[in-house]
Design a protein around this motif. Sequence first.
Motif, PDB file in Angstrom:
ATOM      1  N   GLU A 138      -5.084  13.236   4.700  1.00 36.01           N
ATOM      2  CA  GLU A 138      -6.349  12.521   4.500  1.00 36.01           C
ATOM      3  C   GLU A 138      -7.423  13.425   3.906  1.00 36.01           C
ATOM      4  N   ARG A 197       0.631   4.260  -2.616  1.00 44.85           N
ATOM      5  CA  ARG A 197       0.428   5.639  -2.149  1.00 44.85           C
ATOM      6  C   ARG A 197       1.478   6.568  -2.775  1.00 44.85           C
ATOM      7  N   THR A 198       2.718   6.125  -2.811  1.00 40.68           N
ATOM      8  CA  THR A 198       3.791   6.922  -3.412  1.00 40.68           C
ATOM      9  C   THR A 198       3.510   7.166  -4.892  1.00 40.68           C
ATOM     10  N   SER A 202      -9.666  10.413  -0.607  1.00 39.65           N
ATOM     11  CA  SER A 202      -8.333  10.757  -0.116  1.00 39.65           C
ATOM     12  C   SER A 202      -7.302   9.819  -0.715  1.00 39.65           C
ATOM     13  N   VAL A 203      -6.050  10.175  -0.598  1.00 38.17           N
ATOM     14  CA  VAL A 203      -4.963   9.330  -1.075  1.00 38.17           C
ATOM     15  C   VAL A 203      -5.013   7.983  -0.351  1.00 38.17           C
ATOM     16  N   SER A 204      -5.251   7.984   0.938  1.00 42.41           N
ATOM     17  CA  SER A 204      -5.304   6.737   1.715  1.00 42.41           C
ATOM     18  C   SER A 204      -6.465   5.844   1.276  1.00 42.41           C
ATOM     19  N   ILE A 232       0.538   7.157  -6.375  1.00 35.83           N
ATOM     20  CA  ILE A 232      -0.596   8.082  -6.456  1.00 35.83           C
ATOM     21  C   ILE A 232      -0.104   9.514  -6.314  1.00 35.83           C
ATOM     22  N   ALA A 276      -5.483   4.353  -2.091  1.00 36.21           N
ATOM     23  CA  ALA A 276      -4.397   3.365  -1.960  1.00 36.21           C
ATOM     24  C   ALA A 276      -4.922   2.063  -1.366  1.00 36.21           C
ATOM     25  N   GLU A 303       0.820  -1.209   0.000  1.00 37.20           N
ATOM     26  CA  GLU A 303       0.000   0.000   0.000  1.00 37.20           C
ATOM     27  C   GLU A 303       0.860   1.268   0.000  1.00 37.20           C
ATOM     28  N   ASP A 304       1.998   1.250   0.701  1.00 34.13           N
ATOM     29  CA  ASP A 304       2.879   2.426   0.726  1.00 34.13           C
ATOM     30  C   ASP A 304       3.425   2.739  -0.657  1.00 34.13           C
TER      31      ASP A 304
END
Length: 82
Positions: free
Chosen positions: A30, A7-8, A71-73, A10, A76, A3-4
């Motif tokens: 968030e 996220r990067t 949100s990005v989270s 994205i 992801a 997931e990290d």
Amino acid sequence: MAEDAVRTTILEVLRPKVEQAGLSVEALAEQDLVGLGIIDSLDVMTLIAEVERRTGSAFLWDLFDAEEGLSVSALAAAFQAK
């Protein structure tokens, strides 16, 4: 892909729009990307397709909770390795 890493990716894809809005990717946290005016519905589809292409992960709509906002989270968390 973890997931990290998603996220990067994205954040890398969003960087030009974020900077155009006068923000930094670090400031997103968030926050709702649509509410901030960073992306619209077409941008969401483009973002998902680009992240899938770069990471080899699939976006699973069943894992996306619209109640959390865009949100990005939240994005992801909805990507799963193929």
